[in-house]
Design an enzyme around this catalytic site. Structure first.
Site, short mmCIF file in Angstrom:
data_model
loop_
_atom_site.label_atom_id
_atom_site.label_comp_id
_atom_site.label_asym_id
_atom_site.label_seq_id
_atom_site.Cartn_x
_atom_site.Cartn_y
_atom_site.Cartn_z
N GLY A 130 39.42 41.42 41.38
CA GLY A 130 39.00 39.86 40.98
C GLY A 130 39.71 38.81 41.46
O GLY A 130 39.62 37.67 41.09
N GLU B 90 41.90 51.51 43.37
CA GLU B 90 41.67 50.24 43.08
C GLU B 90 43.14 49.65 42.75
O GLU B 90 43.61 49.50 41.68
CB GLU B 90 40.93 49.85 41.82
CG GLU B 90 39.51 50.39 41.88
CD GLU B 90 38.79 49.65 40.85
OE1 GLU B 90 37.86 49.12 41.41
OE2 GLU B 90 38.90 49.62 39.84
N ASN C 199 30.65 47.97 38.50
CA ASN C 199 31.27 48.02 37.21
C ASN C 199 30.75 46.58 36.68
O ASN C 199 31.59 45.52 37.18
CB ASN C 199 32.66 48.02 37.27
CG ASN C 199 33.42 47.86 36.00
OD1 ASN C 199 32.76 47.57 35.08
ND2 ASN C 199 34.77 48.12 36.08
N TRP C 200 29.88 46.28 35.74
CA TRP C 200 29.64 44.96 35.34
C TRP C 200 30.74 44.56 34.19
O TRP C 200 30.81 43.29 33.91
CB TRP C 200 28.10 45.02 34.49
CG TRP C 200 27.03 45.05 35.16
CD1 TRP C 200 27.12 45.25 36.53
CD2 TRP C 200 25.62 44.86 34.94
NE1 TRP C 200 25.76 45.34 37.14
CE2 TRP C 200 24.86 44.99 36.02
CE3 TRP C 200 25.28 44.38 33.56
CZ2 TRP C 200 23.75 44.87 36.10
CZ3 TRP C 200 23.91 44.19 33.56
CH2 TRP C 200 23.05 44.50 34.85
N LYS C 201 31.77 45.53 33.78
CA LYS C 201 32.70 44.86 32.97
C LYS C 201 32.04 44.59 31.61
O LYS C 201 30.81 44.97 31.24
CB LYS C 201 33.76 43.93 33.55
CG LYS C 201 34.14 44.58 35.00
CD LYS C 201 35.33 43.66 35.40
CE LYS C 201 35.71 44.37 36.78
NZ LYS C 201 36.97 43.79 37.30
N GLY D 224 33.06 45.06 41.30
CA GLY D 224 33.10 44.31 39.84
C GLY D 224 32.22 43.28 40.16
O GLY D 224 30.96 43.28 39.97
N GLY D 225 32.83 41.93 40.19
CA GLY D 225 31.94 40.80 40.25
C GLY D 225 30.66 40.84 41.15
O GLY D 225 29.70 40.17 40.81
N HIS E 31 40.08 52.48 34.10
CA HIS E 31 40.20 51.34 34.74
C HIS E 31 41.59 50.62 34.38
O HIS E 31 41.79 50.57 33.43
CB HIS E 31 38.94 50.61 34.45
CG HIS E 31 38.89 49.37 35.43
ND1 HIS E 31 39.49 48.09 35.33
CD2 HIS E 31 37.98 49.25 36.59
CE1 HIS E 31 39.10 47.34 36.05
NE2 HIS E 31 38.24 48.01 36.93
N SER F 292 37.73 43.39 44.91
CA SER F 292 37.33 42.37 45.60
C SER F 292 36.28 42.79 46.86
O SER F 292 36.26 42.13 47.95
CB SER F 292 38.39 41.57 46.14
OG SER F 292 38.91 40.80 45.15
N GLU G 9 41.97 47.57 33.86
CA GLU G 9 41.76 46.83 32.51
C GLU G 9 41.89 47.47 31.32
O GLU G 9 42.41 46.95 30.43
CB GLU G 9 40.62 45.89 32.66
CG GLU G 9 40.41 44.92 33.76
CD GLU G 9 39.12 44.66 34.60
OE1 GLU G 9 38.11 44.98 34.05
OE2 GLU G 9 39.22 43.82 35.67
P1 PGA Z 1 36.29 43.41 41.73
O1 PGA Z 1 36.57 44.50 40.53
O2 PGA Z 1 35.10 43.83 42.56
O3 PGA Z 1 35.57 42.10 40.64
O4 PGA Z 1 37.58 42.80 42.34
C1 PGA Z 1 36.50 45.54 40.87
C2 PGA Z 1 36.66 46.63 39.49
O5 PGA Z 1 37.37 46.00 38.66
O6 PGA Z 1 36.10 47.74 39.47
#
Ligand code: PGA
Length: 253
Positions: A174, A168, A14-16, A235-236, A98, A214, A100
């Site tokens: 993050g 999640e 997930n590049w966000k 994500g990251g 998600h 994470s 967010e």
């Molecule tokens: P993260 O994000 O790996 O940076 O913690 C995961 C996500 O939001 O799907």
């Protein structure tokens, strides 16, 4: 009769709201180095890069997914993109619900359910995200919160082949923090148990439940070997080709 476990591992990136046209070079690198067959890989860049990403990954085993979609096919919804449009572009999956989007765009379970229904009807795989906040965890509400989110956001159109559930924990996203292996195993077990209750043993045994929050090249192997974990939503660590490839490699055992 024992039901065979047919769950192919899934690593989704997930590049966000990250990346630009130069990130497409990272994707090109990945398309060369990553001829993956032992697991499924889906990369979800921002909507503006979907078309380019799809073109680069044509004729590779890497799939492209979106990070959101609207529940209607078309209409007066300025700024939105429909599941039908994604399918038209050759996109195969969409992340929905998600945390967010729940937090910053006030998405509620019933909206997520409508989006997932539309995605399913269009033939997209929905990756439906659920997870507790740190406050809910401290109040020992994890199971209740997660199962309630699932109950209210899973459409009646769901099946093991068109839906992936991503657990999640919001506090793990993050932050570099992750639940213990036992905690992850416990929530994944509860999710699978719930799926068996609302569908049947075959669906429950075949649906993929992935962990997100994470995940990085160092902890991937441990997390991916937890019982009932069928992959990861990253994500990251999905933004760097080297890190993402190492997470993909961690599924090879
Ligand atoms: P993260 O994000 O790996 O940076 O913690 C995961 C996500 O939001 O799907």
């Amino acid at each position: 009769m024992a039901i065979p476990n047919t769950r192919k591992r899934l690593i989704a990136g997930n590049w966000k709201m990250n990346g630009n046209i130069r990130s497409i070079d990272e994707l090109s690198e990945m398309s060369k180095s990553c001829d993956v067959h032992h697991c499924e890989v889906i990369i979800c860049p921002p909507a503006i890069l979907l078309s380019e990403a799809k073109q680069i990954m044509t004729n590779t085993s890497i799939k492209i997914g979106a990070q959101n979609c609207h529940y209607e096919n078309s209409g007066a919804f300025t700024g939105e993109i429909s599941a039908e449009m994604l399918v038209n572009l050759g996109i195969e999956a969409v992340i929905l619900g998600h945390s967010e989007r729940r937090q910053h765009f006030f998405e509620k379970d019933d909206l997520i359910k409508s989006k997932a229904r539309s995605a399913n009807n269009q033939g997209l795989t929905s990756i439906i995200c659920i997870g507790e906040t740190s406050e809910e965890k401290h109040l020992m509400q994890t199971d209740t919160v997660v199962i309630n989110q699932l109950r209210n956001s899973l459409p009646e159109t769901f099946s093991h082949s068109n839906t992936v559930i991503a657990y999640e924990p919001v506090w793990a996203i993050g932050t570099g923090k992750t639940p213990t292996a036992d905690e992850i195993a416990d929530v994944h077990y509860k999710i699978r148990e719930y799926i068996a209750k609302v569908s049947n043993a075959e669906t429950s045994n075949s649906i993929r439940i992935i962990y997100g929050g994470s995940v990085n090249p160092k902890n991937a192997k441990d997390i991916l070997s937890v019982k009932d974990v069928d992959g990861a939503l990253v994500g990251g660590a999905s933004l760097l080709e080297k890190d993402f490839s190492r997470i993909i490699t961690a599924t090879e055992y």
